[in-house]
Design an enzyme around this catalytic site. Structure first.
Site, short mmCIF file in Angstrom:
data_model
loop_
_atom_site.label_atom_id
_atom_site.label_comp_id
_atom_site.label_asym_id
_atom_site.label_seq_id
_atom_site.Cartn_x
_atom_site.Cartn_y
_atom_site.Cartn_z
N SER A 1 26.80 15.69 40.01
CA SER A 1 25.90 15.65 41.15
C SER A 1 25.76 14.22 41.62
O SER A 1 25.96 13.28 40.84
CB SER A 1 24.51 16.17 40.74
OG SER A 1 23.55 15.93 41.74
N TYR B 1 16.94 16.16 35.50
CA TYR B 1 18.18 16.65 36.11
C TYR B 1 19.16 15.50 36.30
O TYR B 1 20.32 15.59 35.93
CB TYR B 1 17.87 17.33 37.44
CG TYR B 1 19.09 17.78 38.21
CD1 TYR B 1 19.74 18.96 37.86
CD2 TYR B 1 19.59 17.03 39.26
CE1 TYR B 1 20.86 19.38 38.55
CE2 TYR B 1 20.71 17.44 39.96
CZ TYR B 1 21.35 18.62 39.60
OH TYR B 1 22.46 19.02 40.28
#
Length: 112
Positions: free
Chosen positions: A5, A18
């Protein structure tokens, strides 16, 4: 192929867990790619930004939002070219260069 990501590049305070997990995954994939390169193994790290999915339904879209289909096209292109990393959309790479260059004190103030 490892689905990382853009959050791996600069974890935001709003999703620090995250971001940290993606940063660790990203580093592991890069290290494996380097370690296995001479054996002909290709590891592709994919760094998408905000993707319109069921998980993100109802959230305000982030800059350079994309679709799963567009991410898939970027992945196929990266596999075909045997590059180590791809960004989806590709322009996200340049935005994240700027974000990474922000001083921490300034980045900390950005509403996330």
């Amino acid at each position: 192929m490892v689905l990382s990501s853009v959050a791996a590049q600069r974890p935001r305070r709003a999703n620090v867990v995250y971001g940290a997990s993606k940063a660790g995954l990203d580093a592991l994939a890069q290290g494996l790619g380097d370690a296995l390169y001479e054996q002909g193994v290709h590891v592709l790290v994919v760094r998408p930004g905000f993707v319109h999915t069921r998980m993100t339904r109802g959230l305000p879209p982030a800059p350079l939002s994309t679709t799963p289909e567009a991410v898939a096209r970027v992945i196929v292109g990266g596999l075909d070219r045997r590059v180590p990393t791809v960004w989806a959309p590709p322009a996200m790479r340049w935005l994240m260069i700027l974000v990474r260059m922000l001083p921490r004190s300034l980045f900390r103030r950005i509403e996330q």
